[in-house]
Scaffold this motif. Structure first.
Motif, PDB file in Angstrom:
ATOM      1  N   LEU A  36     -18.968 -18.666  -6.988  1.00  0.00           N
ATOM      2  CA  LEU A  36     -19.308 -20.078  -7.167  1.00  0.00           C
ATOM      3  C   LEU A  36     -18.183 -20.813  -7.891  1.00  0.00           C
ATOM      4  N   ALA A  37     -17.625 -20.198  -8.939  1.00  0.00           N
ATOM      5  CA  ALA A  37     -16.527 -20.821  -9.675  1.00  0.00           C
ATOM      6  C   ALA A  37     -15.289 -20.968  -8.800  1.00  0.00           C
ATOM      7  N   PHE A  38     -15.127 -20.066  -7.830  1.00  0.00           N
ATOM      8  CA  PHE A  38     -13.969 -20.137  -6.933  1.00  0.00           C
ATOM      9  C   PHE A  38     -14.168 -21.196  -5.851  1.00  0.00           C
ATOM     10  N   GLU A  39     -15.363 -21.260  -5.267  1.00  0.00           N
ATOM     11  CA  GLU A  39     -15.632 -22.180  -4.161  1.00  0.00           C
ATOM     12  C   GLU A  39     -15.845 -23.616  -4.632  1.00  0.00           C
ATOM     13  N   MET A  40     -16.391 -23.771  -5.833  1.00  0.00           N
ATOM     14  CA  MET A  40     -16.695 -25.108  -6.356  1.00  0.00           C
ATOM     15  C   MET A  40     -16.042 -25.236  -7.725  1.00  0.00           C
ATOM     16  N   PRO A  41     -14.784 -25.661  -7.754  1.00  0.00           N
ATOM     17  CA  PRO A  41     -14.020 -25.689  -9.015  1.00  0.00           C
ATOM     18  C   PRO A  41     -14.655 -26.521 -10.121  1.00  0.00           C
ATOM     19  N   ALA A  42     -15.473 -27.507  -9.761  1.00  0.00           N
ATOM     20  CA  ALA A  42     -16.119 -28.320 -10.796  1.00  0.00           C
ATOM     21  C   ALA A  42     -17.088 -27.485 -11.629  1.00  0.00           C
ATOM     22  N   ILE A  43     -17.575 -26.381 -11.037  1.00  0.00           N
ATOM     23  CA  ILE A  43     -18.466 -25.475 -11.766  1.00  0.00           C
ATOM     24  C   ILE A  43     -17.605 -24.348 -12.339  1.00  0.00           C
ATOM     25  N   SER A  44     -17.256 -24.481 -13.594  1.00  0.00           N
ATOM     26  CA  SER A  44     -16.357 -23.518 -14.232  1.00  0.00           C
ATOM     27  C   SER A  44     -17.116 -22.248 -14.613  1.00  0.00           C
ATOM     28  N   ARG A  45     -16.365 -21.274 -15.121  1.00  0.00           N
ATOM     29  CA  ARG A  45     -16.995 -20.040 -15.598  1.00  0.00           C
ATOM     30  C   ARG A  45     -17.938 -20.330 -16.766  1.00  0.00           C
ATOM     31  N   ASP A  46     -17.621 -21.351 -17.547  1.00  0.00           N
ATOM     32  CA  ASP A  46     -18.514 -21.727 -18.640  1.00  0.00           C
ATOM     33  C   ASP A  46     -19.856 -22.218 -18.106  1.00  0.00           C
ATOM     34  N   MET A  47     -19.814 -22.916 -16.976  1.00  0.00           N
ATOM     35  CA  MET A  47     -21.058 -23.365 -16.357  1.00  0.00           C
ATOM     36  C   MET A  47     -21.897 -22.174 -15.890  1.00  0.00           C
ATOM     37  N   ILE A  48     -21.232 -21.154 -15.391  1.00  0.00           N
ATOM     38  CA  ILE A  48     -21.956 -19.956 -14.961  1.00  0.00           C
ATOM     39  C   ILE A  48     -22.638 -19.301 -16.154  1.00  0.00           C
ATOM     40  N   VAL A  49     -21.952 -19.290 -17.281  1.00  0.00           N
ATOM     41  CA  VAL A  49     -22.550 -18.734 -18.497  1.00  0.00           C
ATOM     42  C   VAL A  49     -23.775 -19.551 -18.910  1.00  0.00           C
ATOM     43  N   ILE A  50     -23.711 -20.871 -18.715  1.00  0.00           N
ATOM     44  CA  ILE A  50     -24.870 -21.721 -19.024  1.00  0.00           C
ATOM     45  C   ILE A  50     -26.047 -21.351 -18.129  1.00  0.00           C
ATOM     46  N   ILE A  51     -25.791 -21.144 -16.842  1.00  0.00           N
ATOM     47  CA  ILE A  51     -26.865 -20.754 -15.915  1.00  0.00           C
ATOM     48  C   ILE A  51     -27.458 -19.420 -16.329  1.00  0.00           C
ATOM     49  N   GLN A  52     -26.597 -18.452 -16.661  1.00  0.00           N
ATOM     50  CA  GLN A  52     -27.086 -17.158 -17.119  1.00  0.00           C
ATOM     51  C   GLN A  52     -27.909 -17.323 -18.398  1.00  0.00           C
ATOM     52  N   GLY A  53     -27.441 -18.202 -19.290  1.00  0.00           N
ATOM     53  CA  GLY A  53     -28.171 -18.438 -20.524  1.00  0.00           C
ATOM     54  C   GLY A  53     -29.541 -19.045 -20.288  1.00  0.00           C
ATOM     55  N   LEU A  54     -29.645 -19.931 -19.296  1.00  0.00           N
ATOM     56  CA  LEU A  54     -30.948 -20.526 -18.982  1.00  0.00           C
ATOM     57  C   LEU A  54     -31.918 -19.473 -18.471  1.00  0.00           C
ATOM     58  N   VAL A  55     -31.420 -18.554 -17.641  1.00  0.00           N
ATOM     59  CA  VAL A  55     -32.272 -17.467 -17.161  1.00  0.00           C
ATOM     60  C   VAL A  55     -32.737 -16.617 -18.336  1.00  0.00           C
ATOM     61  N   ILE A  56     -31.816 -16.305 -19.251  1.00  0.00           N
ATOM     62  CA  ILE A  56     -32.179 -15.523 -20.428  1.00  0.00           C
ATOM     63  C   ILE A  56     -33.187 -16.286 -21.291  1.00  0.00           C
ATOM     64  N   LEU A  57     -32.984 -17.604 -21.427  1.00  0.00           N
ATOM     65  CA  LEU A  57     -33.883 -18.421 -22.247  1.00  0.00           C
ATOM     66  C   LEU A  57     -35.310 -18.380 -21.720  1.00  0.00           C
ATOM     67  N   PHE A  58     -35.470 -18.654 -20.419  1.00  0.00           N
ATOM     68  CA  PHE A  58     -36.821 -18.731 -19.863  1.00  0.00           C
ATOM     69  C   PHE A  58     -37.425 -17.346 -19.617  1.00  0.00           C
ATOM     70  N   ALA A  59     -36.582 -16.342 -19.375  1.00  0.00           N
ATOM     71  CA  ALA A  59     -37.111 -14.998 -19.156  1.00  0.00           C
ATOM     72  C   ALA A  59     -37.348 -14.264 -20.463  1.00  0.00           C
ATOM     73  N   GLY A  60     -36.678 -14.718 -21.529  1.00  0.00           N
ATOM     74  CA  GLY A  60     -36.787 -14.025 -22.801  1.00  0.00           C
ATOM     75  C   GLY A  60     -37.512 -14.835 -23.846  1.00  0.00           C
ATOM     76  N   ALA A  61     -36.812 -15.790 -24.436  1.00  0.00           N
ATOM     77  CA  ALA A  61     -37.383 -16.540 -25.551  1.00  0.00           C
ATOM     78  C   ALA A  61     -38.635 -17.324 -25.150  1.00  0.00           C
ATOM     79  N   LEU A  62     -38.637 -17.878 -23.927  1.00  0.00           N
ATOM     80  CA  LEU A  62     -39.793 -18.668 -23.467  1.00  0.00           C
ATOM     81  C   LEU A  62     -40.611 -17.903 -22.438  1.00  0.00           C
ATOM     82  N   GLU A  63     -40.626 -16.577 -22.585  1.00  0.00           N
ATOM     83  CA  GLU A  63     -41.296 -15.727 -21.606  1.00  0.00           C
ATOM     84  C   GLU A  63     -42.765 -16.093 -21.409  1.00  0.00           C
ATOM     85  N   HIS A  64     -43.446 -16.457 -22.487  1.00  0.00           N
ATOM     86  CA  HIS A  64     -44.893 -16.730 -22.415  1.00  0.00           C
ATOM     87  C   HIS A  64     -45.206 -18.218 -22.331  1.00  0.00           C
TER      88      HIS A  64
END
Length: 379
Positions: free
Chosen positions: A323-351
């Protein structure tokens, strides 16, 4: 009188709730993508295509997932005993020391299929021993397991720096890493399995440690739900007072559970060291120990769920790179944000959405319908 919540069926508890959390995480991530001026649907398509659209992507996805399976199982075993092992990063890191010593000693005299079992034993032993000290401090001194395991992550990093710039570094080399392992310590690839289905793979580090990860997932299932030790661990995790009343040794169960957890965390070092870079270098764990926390929570602490969640995070890692290669506007930092959102809702906000799902099931249950009928007759 408040409406009682219904007990969720297994398919809803282990399947529906994680799917809802994951869907919300991706919806929020979609808004983040919109903020940078990109189409979220195209971004999602590129993400999935990069992870599963080609044989190369599938191989890398499963390679990343292998490490996450080990780290997720490590967190789950401790969690079933009521312990939060946040030290998987350090336990996996220090296990690299044992793997390096074994590989450097035997890679020139033994074939890989003899070196590999020795490396497994070394990785598990080093990880277990590194988890033993925080476990002992928790059981005997009352030190909080979260604090001590975090501290031991930093200690492990310092120990590895000392080893890799000292006695493990080859002569006349400036890089803080061991020499490259010979063929006797390089794990064979599993890319041919994917190529059986017509896919083409140029080069990918997907290797047989994936099979070891699946075997460990099965053994953890057997341990937790089919053995006396697993029953004692779950009992202590649910109620330490009840466990003590039943005669379960608190010290023994904490130490044993943490050592098993540490051994699993240690084995995750096999994948990057013997299966990919063929040496032990600084930062080879690369945060996989912390990702394992989210993997375990999203997988509901069950080995099957952990395997599926690990593949999901493997998809985020591999698809995120595409994704970072095909869409340069979405940097590696943006990918980390997406991963963090998954962790947030799957972990901290699991219930977060559980009460609403439970209320829905309560309203649809036969008992609820019967109670409404009784109230109608009473009126």
């Amino acid at each position: 009188m408040s409406t009682p919540y219904a007990k969720l069926p297994a398919w809803a508890d282990y399947g529906l709730i994680p799917v809802i959390n994951l869907a919300v995480a991706f919806v929020v991530a979609g808004f983040v993508v919109i903020l940078v001026g990109e189409n979220p649907f195209r971004a999602a398509a590129v993400l999935v295509e990069g992870a599963f659209g080609r044989g190369q992507g599938i191989a890398f996805t499963l390679f990343y997932a292998t490490t996450f399976i080990f780290s997720g199982l490590s967190v789950a075993v401790a969690a079933h005993c009521g312990l939060f092992n946040i030290g998987g990063e350090g336990q996996g890191y220090i296990a690299g020391l044992g793997i390096g010593i074994v590989c450097l000693a035997f890679d020139s005299v033994l074939p890989w299929w003899l070196t590999f079992p020795l490396a497994i034993i070394a990785a598990a032993a080093m990880g277990a021993l590194w988890a033993l000290i925080p476990a002992y401090l928790q059981a005997k001194r009352g030190s909080h397991i979260v604090i001590t395991t975090i501290m031991f992550n930093f200690i492990a990093a310092s120990v590895m720096v000392y080893a890799l710039v000292g006695f493990l570094k080859p002569a006349n080399s400036m890089a803080p890493q061991t020499r490259t392992f010979l063929d006797g310590a390089q794990l064979p690839k599993l890319n041919w399995v994917i190529e059986l289905f017509g896919a083409k793979i140029r080069s990918a580090p997907f290797n047989i440690s994936f099979l070891l990860a699946l075997a460990m997932a099965f053994l953890v299932w057997v341990l937790i739900w089919r053995t006396k030790l697993g029953y004692e661990m779950r009992t202590y995790g649910h109620s330490p007072k009840a466990a003590r009343y039943a005669g379960i040794s608190e010290t023994r169960i904490i130490i044993v559970a943490m050592m098993i957890s540490g051994a699993l965390a240690g084995m995750m070092a096999l994948n990057p060291t013997m299966g990919d870079q063929h040496n032990v270098a600084l930062e080879f764990v690369s945060g996989a120990g912390f990702v394992g926390i989210a993997v375990a929570l999203m997988g509901r602490l069950h080995p099957v769920g952990i395997v599926l969640a690990a593949i999901l995070f493997g998809m985020l890692y591999q698809g995120g790179a595409e994704l970072a290669f095909e869409m340069p506007a979405i940097s590696r930092d943006m990918i980390v944000i997406i991963q963090g959102l998954v962790i947030l809702f799957a972990g901290a906000l699991e219930h977060m959405f559980r009460p609403y799902v439970q209320a829905l099931f309560a309203s649809l249950s036969p008992r609820s319908v019967g109670m409404e009928a009784i109230k109608g007759k009473g009126a």
